[in-house]
Design an enzyme around this catalytic site. Structure first.
Site, PDB file in Angstrom:
ATOM      1  N   GLY A  70      -6.204  10.362   8.370  1.00  0.00           N
ATOM      2  CA  GLY A  70      -5.729  11.683   7.960  1.00  0.00           C
ATOM      3  C   GLY A  70      -6.682  12.804   8.337  1.00  0.00           C
ATOM      4  N   GLN A  71      -6.321  14.020   7.925  1.00  0.00           N
ATOM      5  CA  GLN A  71      -7.049  15.220   8.352  1.00  0.00           C
ATOM      6  C   GLN A  71      -8.523  15.158   7.965  1.00  0.00           C
ATOM      7  OE1 GLN A  71      -6.432  18.750   6.112  1.00  0.00           O
ATOM      8  NE2 GLN A  71      -6.901  20.135   7.803  1.00  0.00           N
ATOM      9  N   ARG A 112      -1.677   3.672   9.145  1.00  0.00           N
ATOM     10  CA  ARG A 112      -1.375   3.956  10.559  1.00  0.00           C
ATOM     11  C   ARG A 112      -2.658   4.108  11.353  1.00  0.00           C
ATOM     12  NH1 ARG A 112      -1.606   9.841  11.196  1.00  0.00           N
ATOM     13  NH2 ARG A 112      -2.095  10.583   9.127  1.00  0.00           N
ATOM     14  N   ASP A 129      -6.386   2.509   7.113  1.00  0.00           N
ATOM     15  CA  ASP A 129      -5.216   3.376   6.933  1.00  0.00           C
ATOM     16  C   ASP A 129      -3.990   2.510   7.177  1.00  0.00           C
ATOM     17  OD1 ASP A 129      -3.206   5.577   7.303  1.00  0.00           O
ATOM     18  OD2 ASP A 129      -4.999   6.827   7.249  1.00  0.00           O
ATOM     19  N   TYR A 137       2.341  16.474  -6.758  1.00  0.00           N
ATOM     20  CA  TYR A 137       1.004  16.214  -6.199  1.00  0.00           C
ATOM     21  C   TYR A 137      -0.081  16.707  -7.166  1.00  0.00           C
ATOM     22  CZ  TYR A 137      -3.005  17.288  -3.110  1.00  0.00           C
ATOM     23  OH  TYR A 137      -4.248  17.406  -2.548  1.00  0.00           O
ATOM     24  N   ASP A 197      -2.935  -0.989   3.219  1.00  0.00           N
ATOM     25  CA  ASP A 197      -2.088  -0.219   2.302  1.00  0.00           C
ATOM     26  C   ASP A 197      -2.809  -0.234   0.957  1.00  0.00           C
ATOM     27  OD1 ASP A 197      -0.244   0.695   0.511  1.00  0.00           O
ATOM     28  OD2 ASP A 197       1.383  -0.628   1.170  1.00  0.00           O
ATOM     29  N   GLY A 239      -7.247   6.075   4.003  1.00  0.00           N
ATOM     30  CA  GLY A 239      -6.669   7.317   4.540  1.00  0.00           C
ATOM     31  C   GLY A 239      -7.521   7.876   5.667  1.00  0.00           C
ATOM     32  N   LYS A 287      -3.011  14.695  -9.215  1.00  0.00           N
ATOM     33  CA  LYS A 287      -4.440  15.019  -9.113  1.00  0.00           C
ATOM     34  C   LYS A 287      -5.033  15.246 -10.506  1.00  0.00           C
ATOM     35  CE  LYS A 287      -5.183  14.615  -4.705  1.00  0.00           C
ATOM     36  NZ  LYS A 287      -6.001  13.486  -4.219  1.00  0.00           N
TER      37      LYS A 287
HETATM   38  N1  SER Z   1      -4.471  21.318   0.940  1.00  0.00           N
HETATM   39  C1  SER Z   1      -3.693  20.664  -0.073  1.00  0.00           C
HETATM   40  C2  SER Z   1      -2.271  20.990   0.018  1.00  0.00           C
HETATM   41  O1  SER Z   1      -1.953  22.071   0.459  1.00  0.00           O
HETATM   42  C3  SER Z   1      -4.187  21.047  -1.417  1.00  0.00           C
HETATM   43  O2  SER Z   1      -5.029  20.098  -1.880  1.00  0.00           O
HETATM   44  O3  SER Z   1      -1.472  20.218  -0.399  1.00  0.00           O
END
Ligand code: SER
Length: 314
Positions: free
Chosen positions: A14-15, A39, A37, A149, A54, A11, A153
């Site tokens: 990503g951010q 992408r 990643d 999500y 992947d 990843g 987690k």
């Molecule tokens: N920043 C994340 C979200 O908003 C939370 O872990 O999904």
């Protein structure tokens, strides 16, 4: 760093991945940090080794770890809270099977090699639900997440604790709050409104906020998030009493408080509120977090508060 201590990041486009990759490359040398990643992102592929990967492909993951003699994996690939609601099955598959592939690999490598692999995996404030004290939410409390999500987690935290207890896998984790940075795009999170609001202000545009003006959430500037992850990985493992995931925070604010902090720099910045499904997710999460276990066990201390963060971002 020896050859068996190379780092792999999933990843990485990503951010968090972009900023963590840049930090680790500056610290350990670009060639020792393999960014992966599905992408490409020039910020990581243009600054050192990048491989398309992947995380659901466990054979390719294992081959890559052996080929590059990886000692540490930062496993970041995941679908976040707001986007996850649109495809429950896919969010479950990517978030759970990806983590399971990494944990199984660490178990196999640990059994085969003399050096043990280390894993970092981010959890989230999304593990918390609306039935908790919203102020100073404690490390230990009943966890009833409201999003798929958050459910991944929570299950992931339990998997990490299980692999550590049963197989001695050295996996370490943080429950990140909303992360705010300006070097990479956020994607699919509920807390991303804060980055979007700051960007609109910097661009001289107005902003429509999807979260209610008074809903406070725990947040963190990206420099603190990167330092938290690397400090946790540097910590003495025998001192880490939490092997599910550590509460961690830096600041808390509502959209209205963020707007006030921005207006100290940008005259006439305008925000309208149009709450959508992200407002419901946000109001099920804590206002603020008790991170005393992280402070006690590995010396966590944030450096950026709301005014610092806004100044850096603008
Ligand atoms: N920043 C994340 C979200 O908003 C939370 O872990 O999904």
């Amino acid at each position: 760093m020896s050859n068996t201590e190379r780092i792999l990041i999933t990843g990485a486009s990503g951010q968090l991945g972009v900023e963590l990759t840049m930090h680790l490359r500056a610290r350990h040398g670009a060639d020792n940090v393999i960014a992966t990643d599905v992408r490409d992102n020039k910020a990581v592929s243009g600054t050192g080794p990048f491989e398309q990967l992947d995380v659901l492909d466990s054979d390719s993951l294992a081959a890559m770890v052996r080929r590059h003699r990886i000692g540490t994996i930062y496993h970041l690939a995941a679908i976040l809270s707001a986007k996850g609601e649109a495809d429950i099955r896919w969010t479950w598959k990517l978030n759970m099977d990806g983590l399971l592939n990494v944990l199984e690999l660490a178990r196999d490598e640990g059994a085969a090699a003399s050096t043990r692999m280390e894993i970092f995996w981010p959890s989230s404030i999304a593990v918390f639900g609306p039935d908790l004290p919203r102020e100073n939410t404690p490390q230990e409390c009943p966890l009833n997440p409201t999003t798929v999500y958050g459910i991944t987690k929570l299950a992931g935290e339990q998997l990490c604790a299980y692999y550590h207890r049963k197989f001695g896998v050295d996996v370490r984790s943080l429950r990140f709050p909303g992360l705010i940075g300006n070097k990479s795009e956020p994607g699919g999170g509920t807390t991303d409104y804060s980055v979007d609001m700051l960007r609109a202000a910097a661009a001289g545009e107005s902003f429509v906020c999807p979260v209610r003006p008074e809903t406070r959430l725990p947040m963190m500037y990206m420099d603190d998030a990167v330092r938290a992850a690397t400090d946790l990985m540097d910590a003495d493992g025998s001192k880490l009493r939490v092997r599910s995931s550590y509460n961690i925070t830096a600041m808390s604010f509502s959209p209205k408080e963020l707007l006030d902090a921005i207006r100290a720099h940008v005259n006439g910045f305008d925000v309208a509120y149009r709450p959508d499904h992200r407002a419901e997710i946000a109001s099920s999460w804590p206002d603020s977090i008790d991170d005393s276990a992280a402070r006690r066990d590995w010396g966590w201390e944030p450096k950026f508060d709301l005014p610092d963060m806004v100044r850096e971002m603008l």
